[in-house]
Design a protein around this motif. Structure first.
Motif, PDB file in Angstrom:
ATOM      1  N   HIS A 117       0.839  -1.208   0.000  1.00  0.00           N
ATOM      2  CA  HIS A 117       0.000   0.000   0.000  1.00  0.00           C
ATOM      3  C   HIS A 117       0.866   1.247   0.000  1.00  0.00           C
ATOM      4  N   GLY A 118       1.780   1.294  -0.937  1.00  0.00           N
ATOM      5  CA  GLY A 118       2.580   2.495  -1.109  1.00  0.00           C
ATOM      6  C   GLY A 118       3.744   2.594  -0.147  1.00  0.00           C
ATOM      7  N   PRO A 119       4.410   3.751  -0.118  1.00  0.00           N
ATOM      8  CA  PRO A 119       5.564   3.925   0.758  1.00  0.00           C
ATOM      9  C   PRO A 119       5.163   3.966   2.227  1.00  0.00           C
ATOM     10  N   GLU A 120       6.085   3.554   3.078  1.00  0.00           N
ATOM     11  CA  GLU A 120       5.897   3.581   4.528  1.00  0.00           C
ATOM     12  C   GLU A 120       7.152   4.155   5.177  1.00  0.00           C
ATOM     13  N   LEU A 121       6.974   4.736   6.355  1.00  0.00           N
ATOM     14  CA  LEU A 121       8.094   5.207   7.168  1.00  0.00           C
ATOM     15  C   LEU A 121       8.109   4.432   8.468  1.00  0.00           C
ATOM     16  N   VAL A 122       9.233   3.823   8.789  1.00  0.00           N
ATOM     17  CA  VAL A 122       9.399   3.171  10.088  1.00  0.00           C
ATOM     18  C   VAL A 122      10.107   4.160  11.001  1.00  0.00           C
ATOM     19  N   VAL A 123       9.486   4.465  12.139  1.00  0.00           N
ATOM     20  CA  VAL A 123      10.041   5.454  13.059  1.00  0.00           C
ATOM     21  C   VAL A 123      10.166   4.845  14.451  1.00  0.00           C
ATOM     22  N   SER A 124      11.011   5.423  15.276  1.00  0.00           N
ATOM     23  CA  SER A 124      11.156   4.974  16.656  1.00  0.00           C
ATOM     24  C   SER A 124      10.878   6.133  17.606  1.00  0.00           C
ATOM     25  N   GLY A 125      10.438   5.760  18.817  1.00  0.00           N
ATOM     26  CA  GLY A 125      10.201   6.755  19.851  1.00  0.00           C
ATOM     27  C   GLY A 125       8.875   7.474  19.771  1.00  0.00           C
ATOM     28  N   ALA A 126       7.937   6.993  18.949  1.00  0.00           N
ATOM     29  CA  ALA A 126       6.649   7.681  18.807  1.00  0.00           C
ATOM     30  C   ALA A 126       5.789   7.474  20.052  1.00  0.00           C
ATOM     31  N   ASP A 127       4.978   8.477  20.370  1.00  0.00           N
ATOM     32  CA  ASP A 127       4.066   8.430  21.516  1.00  0.00           C
ATOM     33  C   ASP A 127       2.617   8.525  21.045  1.00  0.00           C
ATOM     34  N   LEU A 128       2.289   7.774  20.007  1.00  0.00           N
ATOM     35  CA  LEU A 128       0.979   7.838  19.381  1.00  0.00           C
ATOM     36  C   LEU A 128       0.234   6.518  19.513  1.00  0.00           C
ATOM     37  N   MET A 129      -1.064   6.615  19.715  1.00  0.00           N
ATOM     38  CA  MET A 129      -1.925   5.446  19.758  1.00  0.00           C
ATOM     39  C   MET A 129      -2.117   4.898  18.347  1.00  0.00           C
ATOM     40  N   ASP A 130      -2.313   3.602  18.262  1.00  0.00           N
ATOM     41  CA  ASP A 130      -2.516   2.966  16.966  1.00  0.00           C
ATOM     42  C   ASP A 130      -3.689   3.614  16.229  1.00  0.00           C
ATOM     43  N   GLY A 131      -3.474   3.935  14.951  1.00  0.00           N
ATOM     44  CA  GLY A 131      -4.513   4.534  14.137  1.00  0.00           C
ATOM     45  C   GLY A 131      -4.587   6.049  14.189  1.00  0.00           C
ATOM     46  N   THR A 132      -3.723   6.691  14.971  1.00  0.00           N
ATOM     47  CA  THR A 132      -3.751   8.155  15.081  1.00  0.00           C
ATOM     48  C   THR A 132      -3.560   8.808  13.715  1.00  0.00           C
ATOM     49  N   PRO A 133      -4.441   9.739  13.331  1.00  0.00           N
ATOM     50  CA  PRO A 133      -4.272  10.444  12.052  1.00  0.00           C
ATOM     51  C   PRO A 133      -3.142  11.470  12.111  1.00  0.00           C
ATOM     52  N   ILE A 134      -2.339  11.503  11.066  1.00  0.00           N
ATOM     53  CA  ILE A 134      -1.203  12.416  10.968  1.00  0.00           C
ATOM     54  C   ILE A 134      -1.524  13.477   9.921  1.00  0.00           C
ATOM     55  N   LEU A 135      -1.425  14.733  10.322  1.00  0.00           N
ATOM     56  CA  LEU A 135      -1.748  15.845   9.424  1.00  0.00           C
ATOM     57  C   LEU A 135      -0.577  16.242   8.545  1.00  0.00           C
ATOM     58  N   ASP A 136       0.641  16.082   9.062  1.00  0.00           N
ATOM     59  CA  ASP A 136       1.798  16.510   8.288  1.00  0.00           C
ATOM     60  C   ASP A 136       3.058  15.856   8.848  1.00  0.00           C
ATOM     61  N   ILE A 137       4.082  15.808   8.009  1.00  0.00           N
ATOM     62  CA  ILE A 137       5.395  15.275   8.369  1.00  0.00           C
ATOM     63  C   ILE A 137       6.427  16.284   7.907  1.00  0.00           C
ATOM     64  N   LYS A 138       7.300  16.678   8.830  1.00  0.00           N
ATOM     65  CA  LYS A 138       8.324  17.668   8.491  1.00  0.00           C
ATOM     66  C   LYS A 138       9.683  17.179   8.980  1.00  0.00           C
ATOM     67  N   PRO A 139      10.756  17.533   8.282  1.00  0.00           N
ATOM     68  CA  PRO A 139      12.086  17.141   8.760  1.00  0.00           C
ATOM     69  C   PRO A 139      12.489  17.920  10.007  1.00  0.00           C
ATOM     70  N   TYR A 140      13.166  17.243  10.907  1.00  0.00           N
ATOM     71  CA  TYR A 140      13.742  17.867  12.100  1.00  0.00           C
ATOM     72  C   TYR A 140      15.080  18.489  11.706  1.00  0.00           C
ATOM     73  N   LEU A 141      15.242  19.784  11.988  1.00  0.00           N
ATOM     74  CA  LEU A 141      16.459  20.505  11.624  1.00  0.00           C
ATOM     75  C   LEU A 141      17.251  20.828  12.887  1.00  0.00           C
ATOM     76  N   PRO A 142      18.378  20.152  13.116  1.00  0.00           N
ATOM     77  CA  PRO A 142      19.127  20.354  14.363  1.00  0.00           C
ATOM     78  C   PRO A 142      19.532  21.806  14.602  1.00  0.00           C
TER      79      PRO A 142
END
Length: 231
Positions: A117-142
């Motif tokens: 089903h298309g591209p996926e991102l595997v992330v660590s350290g998330a504090d989200l409940m399963d199924g949480t809708p995501i409005l946007d994704i932005k890069p973290y700039l140190p």
């Protein structure tokens, strides 16, 4: 412009938390947690992820979906303060906000461009409940997002860690990666901050298992680990 904005999720998250109980209180506290960002059909274009491989961390902008329509209050009772003291809602990360929006910094572990089903991102350290809708994704700039001199107010630290006592035969019921993540979650004390009854047995669903535990002083003891019935 009438002041009304309409937004649609670009993705949702697949995590090991079917309910909010046990979710770390902030992102990044349990690095062993793995979650997957699944894009909505209209955003499953690999071109939208071009260049993302150069970033180690991401910002997830998401919706407290269980709080939509629940209203808001100018003051709330932060769990960090035991649920007894009120603070201004804009001095907290409470879900009961004028707009129930959350913000989490996560580590980008893997980009999977070609899945069923298309591209996926595997992330660590998330504090989200399963199924949480995501409005946007932005890069973290140190250089812009990291401020070591910043003050943390009444939430200046992550709290003391519990010692976790889990019999090896119980821990072995989980896959190795889920077991590591579970130990990290339990060490962060998943109980509500106002509950400290040493005789109480708590139940938490995690990664398809029900975990029951008790806490005495600074030690959390796992009582049972049971596989949940599949729907």
């Amino acid at each position: 412009m009438d002041g009304t904005l309409t937004m649609a999720p670009v993705a949702h998250i697949r995590s090991d938390f079917p309910t909010k109980f046990g979710i770390p209180r902030q992102s990044g506290l349990v690095e062993a947690l793995r979650s997957t960002v699944i894009f909505a059909p209209e955003y499953r274009d690999p071109a939208a992820l071009r260049g993302l491989e150069g970033f180690s961390h991401l910002w997830l902008v998401w919706v407290f979906s269980r709080s939509v329509g629940a209203g808001w209050s100018p003051t709330v009772r932060p769990p960090r303060l035991g649920g007894n003291e009120r603070m201004g809602v804009f001095a907290t990360r409470s879900p009961f906000r004028p707009n129930p929006i959350g913000l989490s910094a996560v580590k980008l572990e893997e980009i999977r461009l070609h899945t069923g089903h298309g591209p996926e991102l595997v992330v660590s350290g998330a504090d989200l409940m399963d199924g949480t809708p995501i409005l946007d994704i932005k890069p973290y700039l140190p250089y812009a997002d990291c401020h070591p001199e910043a003050l943390g107010g009444f939430a200046a630290n992550g709290g003391a860690l519990l010692e976790v006592n889990c019999p090896p035969e119980l821990l072995a019921r989980l896959p190795a990666d889920k077991a590591r993540a579970l130990l990290g979650v339990l060490a962060r004390d998943p109980r509500p901050s106002y509950q400290h009854d040493p005789d109480r047995v708590y139940g938490m669903d995690f990664a398809g298992y029900n975990i029951r535990f008790s806490v005495t002083e600074n030690t959390l003891t796992v009582q049972t680990v049971e596989l949940l019935a599949q729907p």
